[in-house]
Motif scaffolding. Sequence first.
Motif, PDB file in Angstrom:
ATOM      1  N   ILE A   1       0.863  -1.184   0.000  1.00 14.82           N
ATOM      2  CA  ILE A   1       0.000   0.000   0.000  1.00 14.82           C
ATOM      3  C   ILE A   1       0.901   1.236   0.000  1.00 14.82           C
ATOM      4  CG2 ILE A   1      -1.790   1.287   1.235  1.00 14.82           C
ATOM      5  CD1 ILE A   1      -2.522  -1.429   2.594  1.00 14.82           C
ATOM      6  N   VAL A   2       0.768   2.036  -1.039  1.00 16.80           N
ATOM      7  CA  VAL A   2       1.585   3.249  -1.136  1.00 16.80           C
ATOM      8  C   VAL A   2       0.713   4.443  -0.774  1.00 16.80           C
ATOM      9  CG1 VAL A   2       3.113   4.634  -2.594  1.00 16.80           C
ATOM     10  CG2 VAL A   2       2.903   2.165  -2.993  1.00 16.80           C
ATOM     11  N   LEU A   3       0.988   5.041   0.367  1.00 19.31           N
ATOM     12  CA  LEU A   3       0.244   6.223   0.815  1.00 19.31           C
ATOM     13  C   LEU A   3       0.912   7.457   0.229  1.00 19.31           C
ATOM     14  CD1 LEU A   3      -0.298   5.223   4.552  1.00 19.31           C
ATOM     15  CD2 LEU A   3      -2.000   5.210   2.722  1.00 19.31           C
ATOM     16  N   VAL A   4       0.183   8.143  -0.634  1.00 18.32           N
ATOM     17  CA  VAL A   4       0.775   9.255  -1.387  1.00 18.32           C
ATOM     18  C   VAL A   4       0.327  10.591  -0.788  1.00 18.32           C
ATOM     19  CG1 VAL A   4       0.996  10.330  -3.660  1.00 18.32           C
ATOM     20  CG2 VAL A   4       0.730   7.833  -3.470  1.00 18.32           C
ATOM     21  N   ASP A   5       1.312  11.353  -0.353  1.00 15.89           N
ATOM     22  CA  ASP A   5       1.024  12.690   0.177  1.00 15.89           C
ATOM     23  C   ASP A   5       0.985  13.688  -0.989  1.00 15.89           C
ATOM     24  OD1 ASP A   5       1.024  15.200   1.272  1.00 15.89           O
ATOM     25  OD2 ASP A   5       2.522  14.804   2.796  1.00 15.89           O
ATOM     26  N   ASN A   6       2.146  13.886  -1.623  1.00 13.97           N
ATOM     27  CA  ASN A   6       2.222  14.797  -2.784  1.00 13.97           C
ATOM     28  C   ASN A   6       1.560  16.139  -2.495  1.00 13.97           C
ATOM     29  OD1 ASN A   6       3.375  15.138  -5.272  1.00 13.97           O
ATOM     30  ND2 ASN A   6       1.594  14.417  -6.425  1.00 13.97           N
ATOM     31  N   ARG A   7       1.902  16.715  -1.350  1.00 14.62           N
ATOM     32  CA  ARG A   7       1.486  18.058  -0.907  1.00 14.62           C
ATOM     33  C   ARG A   7       0.114  18.108  -0.251  1.00 14.62           C
ATOM     34  NH1 ARG A   7       4.354  22.800  -3.396  1.00 14.62           N
ATOM     35  NH2 ARG A   7       6.230  21.918  -4.277  1.00 14.62           N
ATOM     36  N   ARG A   8      -0.560  16.971  -0.102  1.00 13.95           N
ATOM     37  CA  ARG A   8      -1.865  17.012   0.552  1.00 13.95           C
ATOM     38  C   ARG A   8      -1.733  17.446   2.012  1.00 13.95           C
ATOM     39  NH1 ARG A   8      -2.087  13.472  -3.479  1.00 13.95           N
ATOM     40  NH2 ARG A   8      -4.071  12.883  -4.435  1.00 13.95           N
ATOM     41  N   SER A   9      -0.708  16.946   2.701  1.00 13.15           N
ATOM     42  CA  SER A   9      -0.578  17.294   4.121  1.00 13.15           C
ATOM     43  C   SER A   9      -0.381  18.790   4.304  1.00 13.15           C
ATOM     44  CB  SER A   9       0.574  16.516   4.767  1.00 13.15           C
ATOM     45  OG  SER A   9       1.798  16.828   4.128  1.00 13.15           O
ATOM     46  N   GLY A  10       0.159  19.452   3.283  1.00  7.23           N
ATOM     47  CA  GLY A  10       0.335  20.902   3.356  1.00  7.23           C
ATOM     48  C   GLY A  10      -0.988  21.654   3.326  1.00  7.23           C
ATOM     49  N   LEU A  11      -2.062  20.991   2.889  1.00  4.04           N
ATOM     50  CA  LEU A  11      -3.375  21.647   2.840  1.00  4.04           C
ATOM     51  C   LEU A  11      -4.097  21.558   4.179  1.00  4.04           C
ATOM     52  CD1 LEU A  11      -4.797  20.462  -0.615  1.00  4.04           C
ATOM     53  CD2 LEU A  11      -3.267  22.359  -0.091  1.00  4.04           C
ATOM     54  N   ALA A  12      -3.702  20.587   5.006  1.00  9.77           N
ATOM     55  CA  ALA A  12      -4.391  20.398   6.288  1.00  9.77           C
ATOM     56  C   ALA A  12      -4.289  21.684   7.112  1.00  9.77           C
ATOM     57  CB  ALA A  12      -3.769  19.234   7.049  1.00  9.77           C
ATOM     58  N   GLY A  13      -5.391  22.082   7.679  1.00 12.33           N
ATOM     59  CA  GLY A  13      -5.395  23.276   8.523  1.00 12.33           C
ATOM     60  C   GLY A  13      -5.445  24.589   7.746  1.00 12.33           C
ATOM     61  N   THR A  14      -5.507  24.522   6.411  1.00 11.64           N
ATOM     62  CA  THR A  14      -5.566  25.760   5.618  1.00 11.64           C
ATOM     63  C   THR A  14      -7.009  26.042   5.198  1.00 11.64           C
ATOM     64  OG1 THR A  14      -5.322  24.730   3.446  1.00 11.64           O
ATOM     65  CG2 THR A  14      -3.291  25.172   4.672  1.00 11.64           C
ATOM     66  N   ASP A  15      -7.198  27.167   4.516  1.00  5.52           N
ATOM     67  CA  ASP A  15      -8.547  27.544   4.067  1.00  5.52           C
ATOM     68  C   ASP A  15      -9.090  26.620   2.981  1.00  5.52           C
ATOM     69  OD1 ASP A  15      -8.703  29.632   5.801  1.00  5.52           O
ATOM     70  OD2 ASP A  15      -8.008  31.140   4.366  1.00  5.52           O
ATOM     71  N   VAL A  16      -8.224  25.820   2.383  1.00  6.22           N
ATOM     72  CA  VAL A  16      -8.706  24.920   1.327  1.00  6.22           C
ATOM     73  C   VAL A  16      -8.638  23.446   1.754  1.00  6.22           C
ATOM     74  CG1 VAL A  16      -8.264  26.481  -0.593  1.00  6.22           C
ATOM     75  CG2 VAL A  16      -6.449  24.969   0.187  1.00  6.22           C
ATOM     76  N   ALA A  17      -8.490  23.201   3.050  1.00  7.13           N
ATOM     77  CA  ALA A  17      -8.411  21.808   3.536  1.00  7.13           C
ATOM     78  C   ALA A  17      -9.683  21.035   3.215  1.00  7.13           C
ATOM     79  CB  ALA A  17      -8.155  21.796   5.037  1.00  7.13           C
ATOM     80  N   GLU A  18     -10.809  21.760   3.068  1.00  8.65           N
ATOM     81  CA  GLU A  18     -12.087  21.090   2.836  1.00  8.65           C
ATOM     82  C   GLU A  18     -12.080  20.292   1.533  1.00  8.65           C
ATOM     83  OE1 GLU A  18     -15.333  23.861   3.070  1.00  8.65           O
ATOM     84  OE2 GLU A  18     -16.804  22.345   2.505  1.00  8.65           O
ATOM     85  N   ILE A  19     -11.211  20.664   0.614  1.00  5.51           N
ATOM     86  CA  ILE A  19     -11.188  19.936  -0.658  1.00  5.51           C
ATOM     87  C   ILE A  19     -10.734  18.483  -0.428  1.00  5.51           C
ATOM     88  CG2 ILE A  19      -8.813  20.377  -1.468  1.00  5.51           C
ATOM     89  CD1 ILE A  19     -12.070  20.613  -3.547  1.00  5.51           C
ATOM     90  N   LEU A  20     -10.065  18.237   0.708  1.00  4.17           N
ATOM     91  CA  LEU A  20      -9.636  16.870   1.020  1.00  4.17           C
ATOM     92  C   LEU A  20     -10.813  15.985   1.433  1.00  4.17           C
ATOM     93  CD1 LEU A  20      -6.352  17.645   3.031  1.00  4.17           C
ATOM     94  CD2 LEU A  20      -6.556  16.953   0.639  1.00  4.17           C
ATOM     95  N   TYR A  21     -11.993  16.565   1.634  1.00  2.00           N
ATOM     96  CA  TYR A  21     -13.179  15.746   1.934  1.00  2.00           C
ATOM     97  C   TYR A  21     -13.620  14.948   0.701  1.00  2.00           C
ATOM     98  CZ  TYR A  21     -14.105  18.993   5.916  1.00  2.00           C
ATOM     99  OH  TYR A  21     -14.041  19.756   7.045  1.00  2.00           O
ATOM    100  N   CYS A  22     -13.175  15.393  -0.474  1.00  2.57           N
ATOM    101  CA  CYS A  22     -13.686  14.865  -1.749  1.00  2.57           C
ATOM    102  C   CYS A  22     -13.563  13.344  -1.829  1.00  2.57           C
ATOM    103  CB  CYS A  22     -12.912  15.506  -2.902  1.00  2.57           C
ATOM    104  SG  CYS A  22     -13.347  14.854  -4.517  1.00  2.57           S
ATOM    105  N   ILE A  23     -14.630  12.681  -2.315  1.00  3.13           N
ATOM    106  CA  ILE A  23     -14.602  11.229  -2.464  1.00  3.13           C
ATOM    107  C   ILE A  23     -14.519  10.823  -3.934  1.00  3.13           C
ATOM    108  CG2 ILE A  23     -15.781  10.810  -0.278  1.00  3.13           C
ATOM    109  CD1 ILE A  23     -18.343  10.234  -1.880  1.00  3.13           C
ATOM    110  N   ARG A  24     -14.207  11.788  -4.815  1.00  3.83           N
ATOM    111  CA  ARG A  24     -13.943  11.522  -6.237  1.00  3.83           C
ATOM    112  C   ARG A  24     -15.123  10.826  -6.921  1.00  3.83           C
ATOM    113  NH1 ARG A  24     -10.272  14.000  -4.322  1.00  3.83           N
ATOM    114  NH2 ARG A  24      -8.038  13.688  -4.605  1.00  3.83           N
ATOM    115  N   CYS A  25     -16.322  11.344  -6.697  1.00  4.71           N
ATOM    116  CA  CYS A  25     -17.481  10.771  -7.379  1.00  4.71           C
ATOM    117  C   CYS A  25     -17.677  11.411  -8.752  1.00  4.71           C
ATOM    118  CB  CYS A  25     -18.738  10.959  -6.532  1.00  4.71           C
ATOM    119  SG  CYS A  25     -19.203  12.693  -6.318  1.00  4.71           S
ATOM    120  N   GLY A  26     -17.135  12.623  -8.928  1.00  5.41           N
ATOM    121  CA  GLY A  26     -17.253  13.299 -10.220  1.00  5.41           C
ATOM    122  C   GLY A  26     -18.566  14.048 -10.400  1.00  5.41           C
ATOM    123  N   ALA A  27     -19.429  14.075  -9.371  1.00  5.50           N
ATOM    124  CA  ALA A  27     -20.732  14.736  -9.526  1.00  5.50           C
ATOM    125  C   ALA A  27     -20.578  16.223  -9.814  1.00  5.50           C
ATOM    126  CB  ALA A  27     -21.582  14.521  -8.272  1.00  5.50           C
TER     127      ALA A  27
END
Lengths: 147, 471
Positions: free
Chosen positions: B290-316
């Motif tokens: 299992i490869v857990l990929v950060d690729n700058r996601r952890s840098g979004l935590a606690g910021t004004d755009v952290a909510e985008i990490l809620y996304c479940i990639r449904c494409g709706a």
Amino acid sequence: MTTARVRILGRLARARLGRTGPPPATHGTERVPVAATPERVLATPSLREQFEIELAALGGTVHDAVDGVAAARIVGEICRARECGRVLAWSTDAIDVEGYAEGFAAAGLTIVDGNLPEGDGRQEALGALEPIRVARTRLMCCRCRNP
Amino acid sequence: MHAHATFYRRVEDALATPDLPEKMERATSRLVAARHAAFAAFTDGEHVRDRARAIRADVIANLDRYLERFATAAESRGGRVHWAETGADAVRIVQEIARTGGVGTAVKSKSMVSEEIDLNAALESAGVRVVETDLGEWIVQLARDHPSHIIAPIIHKSGEDIARVMRERLGASAEDTRDPAAMAALARRMLRAEFLRADMGISGSNFGVAETGSLCLVTNEGNGRLTTTVPRIHVALMGIERIVSTLGDLAIMLQLLARSATGQKLSVYTNILTGPRRVGEPDGPEELHIVLVDNRRSGLAGTDVAEILYCIRCGACLNGCPVYQAIGGHAYGSVYPGPVGAVLTPALRGLHEFGELPHASSLCGACREICPVRIDIPRMLLTLRATGVETEGAPAWIARGLRTYAALATRPALFRAAAGAARRLTRLRARNGWIGRLPGPLAGWTRQRDFPAFARRSFQDQWRARKRRAS
């Protein structure tokens, strides 16, 4: 050498604790502490971060204190939040931090020694300890890893 | 502003592509209608959306704790967890697993993270043959194209486009491509052989379950199940934000994912994978990585755009977005198109390179309405726009235009005079009330549509006349 795991979890833990995390590290470069603020000189980043992560996983919270007065102030705030004026302290003598005892006194806190007498007075001493909601054990100096 | 020019050129190319807007409109409308029908029949749907949002908020707020728990649980069940700080790290990890395992061929189930890190090219350069097994992704690979939608990678292609790709790239016969069923049968025949030949299966993961260390993978074609169980090595790539706490929380998310994505109650195949093959089990991979990929996601935590990490990639949000419906996915220039990509891409890869994407929105709020976890995308688009202006500056002509407008709008007499002049000028240039071409920097507006001439009389003039008549 810190691992990717520690660095990733460290950034997330800092965000959770409400601190501003560093910008994402550029690939191939180690993050370097930016300035010698009190918070930054407290710890070697890897061990300090790892400790915080492990403690946080168990439900604990790490507070940074630059000196004894700051440590006492933090404990004082914890006590105030719980409306507590007395602190059960373990191994008071072992905590050899300058300004610590004075800080407690300034915060209006009473330190209660946790060394209980044997024999007749033990039950009474235990009863006196029961309502105390905050206990302090050792502090750890993150620079030298000594208590 | 080269990035702006590039983006606008891509948009112009998309709008000029024959039939693309019509294909996009047809496909997205179908998906939106299916989604609305699914939620209309979902009695407790709104409540479930609220719960799902709370679950995602809790996970992202405590992501370090959940990741630790997930990694510990996955390792205790025999999986190997790798932490990749960057995309390049993730690529190196997978290359190393392939090298160590003597992998010649890898089959791959759909994974947006693998697109994000450009894994296929890296593996091919390391001598590993990679075969996409999701039907849409396979067509994309054959056509040497790029996906244009998170869950429907060939939404921009018609049936005839796909048939042409199969004829040109595979030498398929007219019989093989006579209709969708025949083309699917051809794909099945060819891909089945690849599954049996492959040494390694590479998948994404829709969710990782912290309490059990399980991976949840949903597909409609069954290729995910074959990819993760037939080859002797399974590598799962997962963005670090794709965690849920418990199997109970997973059940909540699954109620929303398929309904939001395709209008199904549940995807056809829902796989929950926990560890590699155990002693005594007849099938499953010998190794699970299992490869857990950060690729700058952890840098979004606690910021004004952290909510985008809620996304479940449904494409709706893509399907519901009028901008995406018009320009399709390729114009965004990123593996994550549409409203979610307009936030996620600049947040992860920087506003310098992708500062134009937050402007690819009318801020109508359709994305927020349709999102199963109610992500406030318009708010984050505005945040990124503001940050972009602060850090990169606005284009000079916009800055000049706004200064001019501010000077006019704060001087009523001047504003009236300028409005009167504009009214006369636009009416002079108009034919039947519409202007076909505006001058200078305004020409961009009329490149794809006409501009209406100003009304003969302003609202204020009409209002004054009305009051005079009344009195």
